[in-house]
Write a protein that holds these residues in place. Structure first.
Motif, mmCIF file in Angstrom:
data_model
loop_
_atom_site.group_PDB
_atom_site.id
_atom_site.type_symbol
_atom_site.label_atom_id
_atom_site.label_comp_id
_atom_site.label_asym_id
_atom_site.label_seq_id
_atom_site.Cartn_x
_atom_site.Cartn_y
_atom_site.Cartn_z
ATOM 1 N N GLU A 2 0.836 -1.200 0.000
ATOM 2 C CA GLU A 2 0.000 0.000 0.000
ATOM 3 C C GLU A 2 0.881 1.265 0.000
ATOM 4 O O GLU A 2 2.030 1.231 0.441
ATOM 5 C CB GLU A 2 -0.873 0.019 1.258
ATOM 6 C CG GLU A 2 -1.846 -1.113 1.377
ATOM 7 C CD GLU A 2 -3.117 -0.877 0.586
ATOM 8 O OE1 GLU A 2 -3.503 0.295 0.417
ATOM 9 O OE2 GLU A 2 -3.699 -1.863 0.129
ATOM 10 N N ASN A 4 0.649 3.881 1.879
ATOM 11 C CA ASN A 4 1.014 4.253 3.252
ATOM 12 C C ASN A 4 2.174 3.412 3.772
ATOM 13 O O ASN A 4 3.051 3.919 4.478
ATOM 14 C CB ASN A 4 -0.180 4.127 4.194
ATOM 15 C CG ASN A 4 -1.229 5.182 3.926
ATOM 16 O OD1 ASN A 4 -0.939 6.197 3.300
ATOM 17 N ND2 ASN A 4 -2.432 4.938 4.388
ATOM 18 N N GLU A 5 2.205 2.133 3.422
ATOM 19 C CA GLU A 5 3.288 1.252 3.855
ATOM 20 C C GLU A 5 4.614 1.672 3.224
ATOM 21 O O GLU A 5 5.644 1.699 3.890
ATOM 22 C CB GLU A 5 2.984 -0.203 3.479
ATOM 23 C CG GLU A 5 1.853 -0.830 4.253
ATOM 24 C CD GLU A 5 1.513 -2.214 3.734
ATOM 25 O OE1 GLU A 5 1.278 -3.089 4.581
ATOM 26 O OE2 GLU A 5 1.498 -2.412 2.503
ATOM 27 N N GLN A 7 5.359 4.693 2.071
ATOM 28 C CA GLN A 7 5.756 5.967 2.666
ATOM 29 C C GLN A 7 6.362 5.766 4.052
ATOM 30 O O GLN A 7 7.339 6.422 4.403
ATOM 31 C CB GLN A 7 4.560 6.917 2.733
ATOM 32 C CG GLN A 7 4.179 7.483 1.384
ATOM 33 C CD GLN A 7 2.953 8.375 1.446
ATOM 34 O OE1 GLN A 7 2.070 8.178 2.278
ATOM 35 N NE2 GLN A 7 2.914 9.353 0.538
ATOM 36 N N GLN A 8 5.807 4.848 4.828
ATOM 37 C CA GLN A 8 6.337 4.580 6.165
ATOM 38 C C GLN A 8 7.735 3.983 6.077
ATOM 39 O O GLN A 8 8.624 4.348 6.854
ATOM 40 C CB GLN A 8 5.404 3.638 6.953
ATOM 41 C CG GLN A 8 5.864 3.409 8.380
ATOM 42 C CD GLN A 8 6.002 4.706 9.168
ATOM 43 O OE1 GLN A 8 5.119 5.543 9.153
ATOM 44 N NE2 GLN A 8 7.131 4.863 9.839
ATOM 45 N N ASN A 11 10.075 6.775 5.298
ATOM 46 C CA ASN A 11 10.299 7.579 6.508
ATOM 47 C C ASN A 11 11.247 6.873 7.469
ATOM 48 O O ASN A 11 12.105 7.507 8.083
ATOM 49 C CB ASN A 11 8.973 7.886 7.202
ATOM 50 C CG ASN A 11 8.112 8.847 6.410
ATOM 51 O OD1 ASN A 11 8.597 9.559 5.540
ATOM 52 N ND2 ASN A 11 6.819 8.847 6.686
#
Length: 98
Positions: A2, A4-5, A7-8, A11
Motif C-alpha cells: 500500500e 502508506n506502507e 511511505q512509512q 520515513n
C-alpha cells in the motif's frame, strides 16, 4: 504494498540515514580533535604559532577543521608583510607534514 506502507518505509529509512549522519559527524569531530592533538604534540605547535610547511613556506598555524565535505584540514594563515597573520586562510592536508 500500500502507498502508506511504502511511505512509512521511506520515513523509516530517512530516520536511519539521519541517525547515521549524526553519528558520522560526531566521529569526524572526535577524529579532528585526536588528529589535532597528535599533530600539535608531534610538531610542538599550538594555535597562533609560526610553522614551516613543505609547500607554502612559513604560515601561522590555527588548528584543524572538518569541511562541508567531511574532510579534515589543517587551517593556517599566510604571513602579511609586517609579519602578522593574514585573515586569508590556507587549508593543508596532514600528509604534507609527514
Amino acid at each position: 504494498m500500500e502507498i502508506n506502507e511504502i511511505q512509512q518505509k521511506i520515513n523509516d529509512c530517512d530516520e536511519k540515514i539521519r541517525a547515521i549522519k549524526e553519528e558520522r559527524q560526531v566521529l569526524n569531530r572526535e577524529l579532528r580533535d585526536a588528529m589535532q592533538a597528535a599533530f600539535e604534540a608531534e610538531h610542538m605547535v599550538k594555535p597562533g604559532d609560526l610553522m614551516e610547511t613543505h609547500t607554502r613556506g612559513k604560515v601561522f598555524y590555527d588548528g584543524f577543521i572538518v569541511d562541508a565535505n567531511e574532510r579534515i584540514f589543517i587551517l593556517c594563515h599566510p604571513i602579511k608583510n609586517d609579519g602578522t597573520p593574514s585573515k586569508g586562510v590556507i587549508h593543508l592536508v596532514w600528509e604534507s607534514f609527514k
